[in-house]
Design a protein around this motif. Structure first.
Motif, PDB file in Angstrom:
ATOM      1  N   SER A  40       0.830  -1.199   0.000  1.00 15.31           N
ATOM      2  CA  SER A  40       0.000   0.000   0.000  1.00 15.31           C
ATOM      3  C   SER A  40       0.867   1.253   0.000  1.00 15.31           C
ATOM      4  CB  SER A  40      -0.896  -0.029   1.246  1.00 15.31           C
ATOM      5  OG  SER A  40      -1.815   1.016   1.160  1.00 15.31           O
ATOM      6  N   THR A  45      -1.555   3.130  -7.857  1.00 13.93           N
ATOM      7  CA  THR A  45      -2.659   3.929  -8.381  1.00 13.93           C
ATOM      8  C   THR A  45      -2.124   5.132  -9.153  1.00 13.93           C
ATOM      9  OG1 THR A  45      -4.096   3.211  -6.593  1.00 13.93           O
ATOM     10  CG2 THR A  45      -4.724   5.214  -7.741  1.00 13.93           C
ATOM     11  N   GLN A  84     -11.501   1.300  -8.234  1.00 12.54           N
ATOM     12  CA  GLN A  84     -11.535   0.469  -7.032  1.00 12.54           C
ATOM     13  C   GLN A  84     -12.922   0.473  -6.394  1.00 12.54           C
ATOM     14  OE1 GLN A  84      -8.313   1.295  -4.390  1.00 12.54           O
ATOM     15  NE2 GLN A  84      -8.756  -0.450  -3.108  1.00 12.54           N
ATOM     16  N   SER A  85     -13.567   1.655  -6.397  1.00 12.10           N
ATOM     17  CA  SER A  85     -14.881   1.757  -5.773  1.00 12.10           C
ATOM     18  C   SER A  85     -15.992   1.518  -6.795  1.00 12.10           C
ATOM     19  CB  SER A  85     -15.044   3.147  -5.182  1.00 12.10           C
ATOM     20  OG  SER A  85     -14.917   4.100  -6.212  1.00 12.10           O
ATOM     21  N   GLN A 142     -19.276  -5.072  -9.615  1.00 10.05           N
ATOM     22  CA  GLN A 142     -17.964  -5.277 -10.193  1.00 10.05           C
ATOM     23  C   GLN A 142     -18.079  -5.637 -11.677  1.00 10.05           C
ATOM     24  OE1 GLN A 142     -14.658  -5.645  -8.978  1.00 10.05           O
ATOM     25  NE2 GLN A 142     -14.647  -5.685 -11.175  1.00 10.05           N
ATOM     26  N   ASP A 160      -7.921  -1.176 -11.048  1.00  9.30           N
ATOM     27  CA  ASP A 160      -7.287  -0.797  -9.782  1.00  9.30           C
ATOM     28  C   ASP A 160      -7.906  -1.576  -8.626  1.00  9.30           C
ATOM     29  OD1 ASP A 160      -5.898   0.356  -7.772  1.00  9.30           O
ATOM     30  OD2 ASP A 160      -6.453   2.422  -8.232  1.00  9.30           O
ATOM     31  N   GLU A 161      -7.224  -2.600  -8.210  1.00 13.33           N
ATOM     32  CA  GLU A 161      -7.706  -3.480  -7.137  1.00 13.33           C
ATOM     33  C   GLU A 161      -9.197  -3.761  -7.270  1.00 13.33           C
ATOM     34  OE1 GLU A 161      -6.084  -3.119  -3.338  1.00 13.33           O
ATOM     35  OE2 GLU A 161      -4.492  -1.751  -3.941  1.00 13.33           O
ATOM     36  N   PRO A 162      -9.618  -4.317  -8.391  1.00 17.63           N
ATOM     37  CA  PRO A 162     -11.049  -4.444  -8.646  1.00 17.63           C
ATOM     38  C   PRO A 162     -11.728  -5.449  -7.727  1.00 17.63           C
ATOM     39  CG  PRO A 162      -9.826  -5.610 -10.324  1.00 17.63           C
ATOM     40  CD  PRO A 162      -8.817  -4.894  -9.483  1.00 17.63           C
ATOM     41  N   GLY A 164     -10.877  -5.889  -4.498  1.00 16.04           N
ATOM     42  CA  GLY A 164     -10.546  -5.552  -3.114  1.00 16.04           C
ATOM     43  C   GLY A 164     -11.713  -5.619  -2.150  1.00 16.04           C
ATOM     44  N   THR A 193      -2.802  -4.776  -7.782  1.00 16.69           N
ATOM     45  CA  THR A 193      -3.215  -5.470  -6.560  1.00 16.69           C
ATOM     46  C   THR A 193      -2.084  -5.398  -5.541  1.00 16.69           C
ATOM     47  OG1 THR A 193      -4.013  -7.557  -5.641  1.00 16.69           O
ATOM     48  CG2 THR A 193      -2.395  -7.708  -7.402  1.00 16.69           C
TER      49      THR A 193
END
Ligand SMILES: Nc1ncnc2c1ncn2[C@@H]1O[C@H](COP(=O)(O)OP(=O)(O)OP(=O)(O)O)[C@@H](O)[C@H]1O
Ligand SMILES: [Mg+2]
Lengths: 348, 260
Positions: A40, A45, A84-85, A142, A160-162, A164, A193
């Motif tokens: 992290s 990103t 991601q969101s 998703q 992007d960290e799909p 997560g 990831t």
């Protein structure tokens, strides 16, 4: 052989005084599934955002299909992003979400319908087409996010960290689905990831990032079995590290001499051995075996994870199926000489 | 135990009713008198009648004032929305020093006493060469109505998922397309709700109007003038109508605000 689709050349990026990325270069091949893996905050990103255009590098070039992208606005770039969101449009139905990009580009109505139907089928969303995103589960949202991007037929899909936000079981399932879809469509994926297991399962190639630097690029097998740096060895899977000196096929660790079939740098001062490549022997079968004491045995199902302590107090982890191992038992360790990796210690 | 609780519940209910009566009884009385058959406001009433509504409708000055008020309310609400919504979006999109302060300052005309705002605007408009009259009143109202529109829309924008803006651009939308297809639908209820509130605020505004109107009259000013010689039943009639319209507007505005 393969064409290069994206080229990042000598990218520099900082926020205020904080340097995030310093002189990073990377090539993404056409049609590959490339994963950016790193802890992290290492700049994954940020890197993606320079490809989709929401950030501009302070220095360096971003090329897509040979065309410099730096002056091109995000809405004109032939890449699409799965955020991601998810960032689905809450006021639009699933179908309208997917239609969005085609409508913005004023694509012909019949063609829109055709392409949206096709993508709905591909992502198994036909039954949900008239629902609003708020009424979908995480996994379904998703899929909408992916469908919404794919309908554009982008040259590159950035993810992007799909996965997560999904639970473990769904995550595993989606990993397989994502990979299958990518193979079928032949679209280049750049996938972010921080989950090393996910990266190993899903990728054609992995880029291991640490503090904005590339530690290693390679296929999953290569990254796992021949880590080039201490960071890679410790970030992907588990590894035992021994500090010492390498000389003519032997790694000197304290008094011990560990035979190593040279693999890695010659002026190595660090030896990395994965737990599965340590043999536990009940008797001293080899002259060079390291004496150790079992301190903990954890049952893992197919095998046991053994925590051991060397005479100098160093902790070592190994895997073994031997049943007689129990706390306090004295054993002797030998290493698979071919699977030992020689490294240089990194400044931390 | 149960009984005690019951008792306290009744007490609380009684108290609540008393407060409500205190707040709303005057309005109820106005509405009841509006239907009075008598000329004087007194009990018991001599019967039910709609004649005061007719008298009111025939009062040319009153109707003219109503027309003025409607024009002012509609136009200034429109101006407030046309300036306030993009203003809120700009404030949302760009970070600049003193942004939060600006958000507060925009609200000032709502908080400051109307007299002060009125004097300030009169002086300012005089300096600009805008004479007292309809234009001045509309400009004045628009200014303080922005204070209701901009902060409400801005607050709604801040509650929106910021990523959908980037998602829209990523999917090929231009800045304008993003504003029309993504931003507007997502703040639609905030716009309608603040527009309704603006409309009612403008409809019963006196202090600022009083400084800027010059010779023509608006509804609240007209009513105020009519009551100088005692309250007539036709004032009750027009007040009842204003009350009903405002109530509906504010209820809708509240409902929309609660929606998300
Ligand atoms: N807009 C910004 N302004 C200032 N600093 C930022 C900004 N965006 C990112 N950073 C900083 O840059 C660094 C890298 O951020 P980035 O989001 O790229 O990390 P990441 O690898 O994606 O991490 P994660 O796995 O947590 O998502 C972080 O230290 C972050 O605090
Ligand atoms: Mg990130």
């Amino acid at each position: 052989m393969e064409k290069t689709l994206i080229q990042l050349e000598h990218i520099h990026k900082s926020y205020g005084k904080q340097t995030i990325i310093e002189d990073l270069s990377l090539e993404v091949r056409d049609g590959e599934f490339l994963t950016l893996l790193g802890p992290s905050g290492c700049g994954k990103t940020t890197l993606l955002r320079m490809i989709n255009g929401f950030e501009t590098p302070d220095k360096g070039e971003v090329l897509l299909d040979g065309v410099n992208q730096v002056a091109i606005q995000p809405n004109k770039r032939e890449v699409n992003t799965v955020f991601q969101s998810y960032a689905l449009f809450p006021h639009l139905t699933v179908r309208e979400n997917i239609e969005f990009s085609l409508k913005m580009k004023k694509v012909d109505k019949n063609e829109i319908k055709e392409r949206v139907d096709e993508v709905l089928e591909l992502t198994n969303l036909e039954a949900l087409a008239s629902r609003k995103p708020g009424k979908l589960s995480g996994g379904q949202q998703q899929r909408v996010a992916i469908a919404r991007s794919l309908v554009n037929k982008p040259k590159v899909l950035l993810l992007d960290e799909p996965l997560g936000a999904l639970d473990l079981k769904l995550r595993k399932q989606m990993q397989i689905e994502l990979k299958k879809m990518q193979r079928r469509l032949g679209i280049t994926y750049v996938y972010v990831t921080h989950d090393q297991e996910e990266a190993l399962t899903i990728s054609d190639r992995i880029v291991v990032l640490n503090k904005g630097n590339i530690e290693q690029i390679g296929e999953p097998f290569e990254i796992y079995h021949s880590p080039k740096t201490e960071f890679v060895a410790s970030f992907l899977g588990e590894s035992n590290f021994f500090e010492g000196k390498y000389e003519n096929g032997v790694f000197h660790y304290g008094d011990a001499k560990i035979p190593v079939e040279a693999n890695g740098t010659k002026d190595a001062n660090l030896l990395s051995v994965r737990p599965e490549y340590i043999n536990i022997n009940l008797g001293k079968t080899e002259e060079n075996a390291l004496e150790a004491m079992v301190t903990e045995v954890t049952y893992l199902g197919q095998t046991n994870r053994i925590e051991l302590k060397l005479k100098d107090g160093k902790k070592v982890y190994a895997l073994s199926e031997i049943e007689e191992l129990e706390k306090g038992k004295k054993v002797f360790l030998t290493f698979h000489s071919k699977e030992c990796t020689l490294l240089k210690k990194q400044e931390q | 135990m149960v009984k005690k609780k019951h008792m306290s519940n009744i007490l609380i209910a009684l108290l609540a009713i008393l407060v409500l009566v205190f707040l709303y009884l005057p309005i109820v009385i106005v509405i009841v008198y509006a239907f009075n058959a008598d000329t004087v406001n007194c009990f018991p009433m001599n019967g039910f009648s709609l004649k005061w509504f007719q008298v009111m409708a025939e009062n040319k000055d009153l109707i003219l004032a109503l027309e003025h008020s409607l024009i002012i309310a509609v136009v200034s609400t429109l101006i407030a929305c046309i300036l306030g919504v993009p203003g809120a979006y700009a404030m949302y999109c760009y970070n600049f020093p003193g942004k939060e302060l600006l958000n507060r300052i925009v609200m000032l005309p709502l908080i400051l006493p109307g007299i002060l705002t009125g004097i300030a605007m009169l002086t300012f408009f005089k300096a600009l060469g805008v004479t007292q009259g309809m234009t001045a009143v509309i400009l004045g109202h628009s200014t303080f109505l922005i204070a209701t529109v901009l902060p409400q829309v801005y607050a709604r924008l801040r509650r929106m998922d910021h990523n959908i803006i980037e998602a829209a651009q990523d999917l090929g939308a231009t800045g304008f397309q993003t504003f029309v297809h993504i931003i507007l639908p997502n703040v639609k209820t905030a716009i309608i709700s603040s527009a309704l509130l603006s409309f009612t605020l403008s409809m019963d505004e006196i202090p600022v109007t009083y400084f800027l109107n010059g010779v023509f009259s608006t509804l609240p000013i007209q009513i105020w003038g009519m009551t100088r010689n005692g309250i007539t039943p036709e004032v009750n009639a027009i007040s009842s109508i204003i009350f009903a319209v405002s109530l509906v507007a504010i209820l809708i505005s509240n409902m929309l605000n609660k929606e998300d």
